[in-house]
Design an enzyme around this catalytic site. Structure first.
Site, PDB file in Angstrom:
ATOM      1  N   GLU A  63      -5.933 -19.706 -23.599  1.00  0.00           N
ATOM      2  CA  GLU A  63      -4.650 -19.668 -22.889  1.00  0.00           C
ATOM      3  C   GLU A  63      -4.027 -21.058 -22.732  1.00  0.00           C
ATOM      4  OE1 GLU A  63      -5.291 -17.803 -19.054  1.00  0.00           O
ATOM      5  OE2 GLU A  63      -7.191 -18.829 -18.744  1.00  0.00           O
ATOM      6  N   HIS A  72       0.827  -1.207   0.000  1.00  0.00           N
ATOM      7  CA  HIS A  72       0.000   0.000   0.000  1.00  0.00           C
ATOM      8  C   HIS A  72       0.858   1.252   0.000  1.00  0.00           C
ATOM      9  CE1 HIS A  72      -3.806  -2.203   1.317  1.00  0.00           C
ATOM     10  NE2 HIS A  72      -3.987  -1.698   0.124  1.00  0.00           N
ATOM     11  N   ASP A  77      -0.587 -17.302 -19.548  1.00  0.00           N
ATOM     12  CA  ASP A  77      -0.680 -18.753 -19.438  1.00  0.00           C
ATOM     13  C   ASP A  77      -0.363 -19.450 -20.753  1.00  0.00           C
ATOM     14  OD1 ASP A  77      -1.236 -19.529 -16.767  1.00  0.00           O
ATOM     15  OD2 ASP A  77      -3.105 -18.412 -16.942  1.00  0.00           O
ATOM     16  N   CYS A 109      -5.273 -10.082 -23.473  1.00  0.00           N
ATOM     17  CA  CYS A 109      -5.184  -9.434 -22.160  1.00  0.00           C
ATOM     18  C   CYS A 109      -3.997  -9.888 -21.323  1.00  0.00           C
ATOM     19  CB  CYS A 109      -6.479  -9.649 -21.375  1.00  0.00           C
ATOM     20  SG  CYS A 109      -6.747 -11.376 -20.920  1.00  0.00           S
TER      21      CYS A 109
HETATM   22  C1  PEP Z   1      -3.235 -14.698 -18.841  1.00  0.00           C
HETATM   23  O1  PEP Z   1      -3.086 -15.882 -18.516  1.00  0.00           O
HETATM   24  O2  PEP Z   1      -2.628 -14.159 -19.780  1.00  0.00           O
HETATM   25  C2  PEP Z   1      -4.149 -13.829 -18.089  1.00  0.00           C
HETATM   26  C3  PEP Z   1      -4.408 -12.611 -18.493  1.00  0.00           C
HETATM   27  O3  PEP Z   1      -4.703 -14.311 -16.957  1.00  0.00           O
HETATM   28  P1  PEP Z   1      -3.921 -14.506 -15.574  1.00  0.00           P
HETATM   29  O4  PEP Z   1      -2.633 -13.714 -15.662  1.00  0.00           O
HETATM   30  O5  PEP Z   1      -4.850 -13.980 -14.524  1.00  0.00           O
HETATM   31  O6  PEP Z   1      -3.718 -15.963 -15.507  1.00  0.00           O
HETATM   32 MG    MG Z   2      -4.456 -16.948 -17.284  1.00  0.00          MG
END
Ligand code: PEP
Ligand code: MG
Length: 592
Positions: A440, A198, A464, A511
């Site tokens: 993923e 924090h 992933d 993402c």
């Molecule tokens: C990913 O696997 O790219 C993802 C965005 O999910 P996390 O990082 O939460 O596994």
């Molecule tokens: Mg993931």
């Protein structure tokens, strides 16, 4: 700058709040109160000892309330941090257990409190999630205050610092941050702490450059030493020579120019020079991130990770708790959309309630959708909460870790049951809610054509995907060097997913961390990705880069990039092309 007479030294820590500053060191001795004395309390004195402890708690409570009232405006939105300190003070693991120890073991309050904190530390030690684990610092900071009040030793106040200085400390607590005179203090460095503390969050809110986790800063720096603090890289130079000072003064000017440029333009759309509009959304997990999405120019939430409530709750969170949480996020982001990812527990985010932590290979174990399809009641509760939140804005549901069609069908079946239940109970939800999946796992890439017929969108999770495609544990530091977003195999997989989505006419976004990497973005656009979701802070940089390139040129430049043979070749190729097209200095650091 004058009097830089000592030996020049360079330290490297964790860059937690950006900016470059050059100034004099001010060491603050926020040493821990040492409990060197354990003594036995006579029976007739036990109640008095308990009262002494309770008094220290109430003095501490008043001190924290005072700090809260005096919080600078810029950090008022973080006052919940002091609320959590107040909650810690009232937590039975601290209060009741210390009192029990005083009474049962007949020991002094300081020693009893110290023992309670050791117990709590052991519980936190077993948690894998870095964010939650680091919350033990909050517990320690609060108990440190109580110990000081028990011992009557006052802590050096930071409020009195009236010179322009860089603070050097072993540790700074969030409460310390609220005491800082931010017109005077230029920034700070600490031995301990990291990005998710924090203290780091507040440093960013106050725009104070900071480097944490330097381990030995307080041993290496002397009061009055000249320091260069680079909050972009984590470098700290002690007693720099004139060459270094001039070098960093230039970087400082560049950084300031760059910052004002990107902040001014973060609300502009990410439209390429030749008119292609790329949608940029944010990945969020904590509520404070949700609040900043729009400030950074995000056009919605592309990935809402929902594990936190499950990790924080003693039992499973109730439908009502989940619903309130989701509704708050959806309402804050509306009218922009929010993609809520269903539970992705397991892997490196385990929860002892589910007894999945004992797996020998958790990344390949009962994780995410697999777990939800086993614990169907828990899954349905979450789906009901998401559906109910869907009337407060635009919500999409996304299933993680899909390996093939059967899981999609099974998950959609449970979603169908949740909808039917809500229909029966006459509870409203968005009947048109879109349902998508994370791509993923390599098998989902191979099956993308089939999967695309059953969902409304794909979201590629490269964190992933890289882990499973290249067979490297994403949390194992020994194979971290192999975590290669530029690996041609990864690029080909992304290409395959984009093609499948395009053929089926469904949306595809990306993402993983790659989306916020300045060197990866041009390749992703050339492959056909036109929606990215990333950490909100990186949005302004990525938007700026997108506005400086043309899709047509980028496609020409990167036409054959997936045909290169190694990740290094790809990286060099991209770097060569991009260095002339991205005029500003800091962003090209990426690509790891
Ligand atoms: C990913 O696997 O790219 C993802 C965005 O999910 P996390 O990082 O939460 O596994
Ligand atoms: Mg993931």
């Amino acid at each position: 700058m004058d009097n830089h007479t000592g030996e020049q030294k360079r330290l490297r820590g964790i860059a937690v709040s950006p900016g470059i500053i050059i100034g004099k060191a001010h060491l603050v001795y926020r040493s821990k109160v040492k409990i060197l004395y354990q003594y036995l309390i006579r029976d007739e004195q036990l109640n008095k000892e308990v009262k002494r402890f309770e008094k220290a708690l109430s003095v501490t409570e008043n001190q924290i309330l005072n700090l809260k009232n005096r919080m600078p405006d810029q950090v008022k939105e973080h006052s919940f941090i002091l609320d959590s300190c107040l909650m810690i003070l009232k937590d039975s693991m601290i209060t009741d257990s210390t009192i029990q120890r005083i009474l049962n073991d007949k020991i002094n309050a300081e020693w009893a409190l110290q023992k309670s904190v050791e117990d709590i530390s052991q519980v936190f030690d077993q948690i894998d999630d870095d964010y939650i684990k680091s919350r033990i610092n909050d517990v320690e900071n609060v108990t440190e205050r109580v110990l000081r009040n028990l011992s009557g030793k006052a802590q050096e106040s930071l409020a009195g610092i009236s010179e322009r200085v860089i603070i050097v400390a072993h540790d700074l607590s969030p409460a310390d941050m609220t005491e800082l005179n931010i017109d005077k203090v230029m920034g700070f460095i600490t031995n301990v702490g990291g990005k998710t503390s924090h203290t780091a969050i507040m440093a960013q809110a106050l725009e104070l450059p900071a480097v944490m986790g330097l381990e030995s800063a307080t041993d290496q720096v002397e009061d009055g030493d000249l320091l260069i603090l680079d909050g972009n890289t984590g470098d700290v130079i002690i007693n720099p020579d004139d060459i270094e000072i001039n070098n960093y003064k230039k970087k400082q000017i560049q950084h300031e120019e760059y910052k004002s440029l990107i902040v001014k333009t973060s609300h502009l759309p990410a439209t390429t020079l030749d008119g292609h509009r790329i949608v940029i959304k944010a990945n969020v997990e904590f509520f404070e991130e949700v609040m900043s999405v729009r400030d950074y120019g995000g056009e919605g939430v592309g990935l809402f990770r929902t594990e936190l409530l499950y990790l924080k709750s003693k039992g499973f969170p109730t439908e009502e708790e989940l619903f309130e949480d989701y509704r708050e996020v959806v309402e804050t982001i509306a009218p922009d959309p929010v993609t809520i990812r269903t539970l992705d527990l397991g892997g490196d985010k385990f929860d002892s309630k589910l007894e999945i932590s004992k797996e020998t290979n958790p990344a390949l174990g009962l994780r995410a959708i697999r777990l939800c399809l086993k614990e169907t009641e828990m899954f349905k509760t979450q789906l009901r909460a998401i559906l109910r939140a869907s009337i407060y804005g635009e919500v999409q549901i996304m299933f993680p870790m899909i390996s093939g069609l059967q899981e999609v069908l099974d998950a959609k079946k449970i979603l169908g049951q949740a909808k039917e239940d809500l229909n029966r109970e006459k509870i409203e939800y968005d009947h048109e809610i879109k349902v998508g999946i994370m791509i993923e796992i390599p098998s989902a890439v191979t099956m993308a054509e089939v999967l695309a017929k059953h969902v409304d969108f794909f979201n590629i999770g490269t964190n992933d995907l890289i882990q499973y495609a290249l067979a490297i544990d994403r949390i194992n530091e020994h194979v971290a060097y192999m975590y290669q977003p530029f690996h041609p195999a990864i690029l080909k997989m992304i290409q395959q997913v984009v093609n499948a989505a395009r053929n089926a006419g469904i949306n595809v976004s990306l993402c993983g961390e790659m989306a916020g990497d300045p060197l990866c973005v041009p390749i992703l656009l050339s492959i056909g990705i036109n929606e990215l979701s990333m950490n909100a802070r990186t949005i302004p940089i990525i938007k700026k880069i997108i506005r400086s390139i043309s899709i047509e040129e980028t496609c020409d430049d990167f036409e054959n990039v997936t045909e290169l043979s190694t990740a290094e070749e790809v990286r060099e190729y991209v770097f060569d092309r991009m260095k002339s097209k991205v005029p500003v200095s800091p962003p090209l650091a990426g690509g790891g």
